[in-house]
Design an enzyme around this catalytic site. Structure first.
Site, short mmCIF file in Angstrom:
data_model
loop_
_atom_site.label_atom_id
_atom_site.label_comp_id
_atom_site.label_asym_id
_atom_site.label_seq_id
_atom_site.Cartn_x
_atom_site.Cartn_y
_atom_site.Cartn_z
N CYS A 34 75.57 213.11 -32.15
CA CYS A 34 75.39 213.74 -30.87
C CYS A 34 76.44 214.83 -30.59
O CYS A 34 76.31 215.32 -29.31
CB CYS A 34 75.87 212.55 -29.80
SG CYS A 34 77.36 211.92 -30.04
N ASP A 36 79.47 214.78 -30.15
CA ASP A 36 80.56 214.35 -29.45
C ASP A 36 81.89 214.43 -30.23
O ASP A 36 81.71 214.18 -31.50
CB ASP A 36 80.45 212.95 -28.92
CG ASP A 36 79.77 213.08 -27.43
OD1 ASP A 36 79.45 214.22 -26.95
OD2 ASP A 36 78.97 212.00 -27.18
N CYS A 64 80.97 211.27 -24.05
CA CYS A 64 80.31 209.86 -24.12
C CYS A 64 81.13 208.80 -23.44
O CYS A 64 82.31 208.49 -23.78
CB CYS A 64 80.25 209.71 -25.61
SG CYS A 64 79.77 207.89 -25.87
N CYS A 108 78.74 205.11 -31.38
CA CYS A 108 80.04 205.68 -30.50
C CYS A 108 81.26 204.84 -30.90
O CYS A 108 82.25 205.23 -30.80
CB CYS A 108 79.61 205.28 -28.94
SG CYS A 108 78.06 205.88 -28.54
FE1 FES Z 1 77.58 209.90 -29.38
FE2 FES Z 1 78.40 208.12 -27.89
S1 FES Z 1 76.47 209.05 -27.59
S2 FES Z 1 79.73 209.14 -29.35
#
Ligand code: FES
Length: 166
Positions: A34, A36, A64, A108
């Site tokens: 993602c 993040d 996130c 995550c």
């Molecule tokens: Fe990628 Fe949470 S959506 S770390």
């Protein structure tokens, strides 16, 4: 209380969020899924038995909400843990107080585990030296790319982004 409610509660009142300027170690990870990023700081102390334990942990995260919720409960869980105990915790242990994460959000929690492992590795001298003061004061946003006037430690790559395994 279900997982979603617990996550929302943790997001509404996150614990241990923010840079730790007197940290002994720091770990940073980026999620290839993602994009993040999450950073975790650790401060150690000696317990009554003379063992090195985590005195406190803090984190910084962008983007996130679930990672913020997991990092919040994980940093609370880590206080008082020995290095070995902390190394034995996986992402489901770290997020256990929230309940089982939905499949789309498992990475995550893995990002929080990755940041913890990176910080523990840094403390153990694995792959990089101990945190230098110049690194401790950089924000997570700074780490997306060292600015032209970055401290030598940033430019030298001692602060690295660790990709999680697919
Ligand atoms: Fe990628 Fe949470 S959506 S770390």
């Amino acid at each position: 209380m279900d997982t979603e409610k617990k996550i929302n509660d943790a997001i509404a009142n996150p614990q241990n969020m923010g840079e730790m300027t007197d940290a002994d170690s720091v770990g940073t990870v980026g999620s290839p899924e993602c994009g993040d990023m999450l950073r975790m700081w650790l401060k150690f102390k000696e317990n009554e038995g003379g063992k090195k334990v985590i005195d406190r942990a803090s984190f910084q995260s962008f983007g996130c909400q679930t990672a913020i919720a997991v990092a919040s409960v994980a940093t609370q869980l880590l206080a008082g843990k020995t290095i070995e105990e902390a190394r034995n915790l996986d992402s489901s242990d770290l997020s256990a107080d929230l309940g089982p994460l939905p499949p789309m959000k498992i990475h995550c929690g893995q990002m929080v585990e990755g940041a913890l492992r990176d910080a523990l590795d840094a403390d153990a001298g694995i792959e990089k030296a101990a945190v230098e003061p110049a690194q401790r004061n950089n924000t997570l946003l700074d780490s997306f790319g060292p600015p032209a006037d970055a401290a030598p430690a940033m430019k030298s790559g001692k602060l690295k982004v660790v990709k999680l395994e697919d």
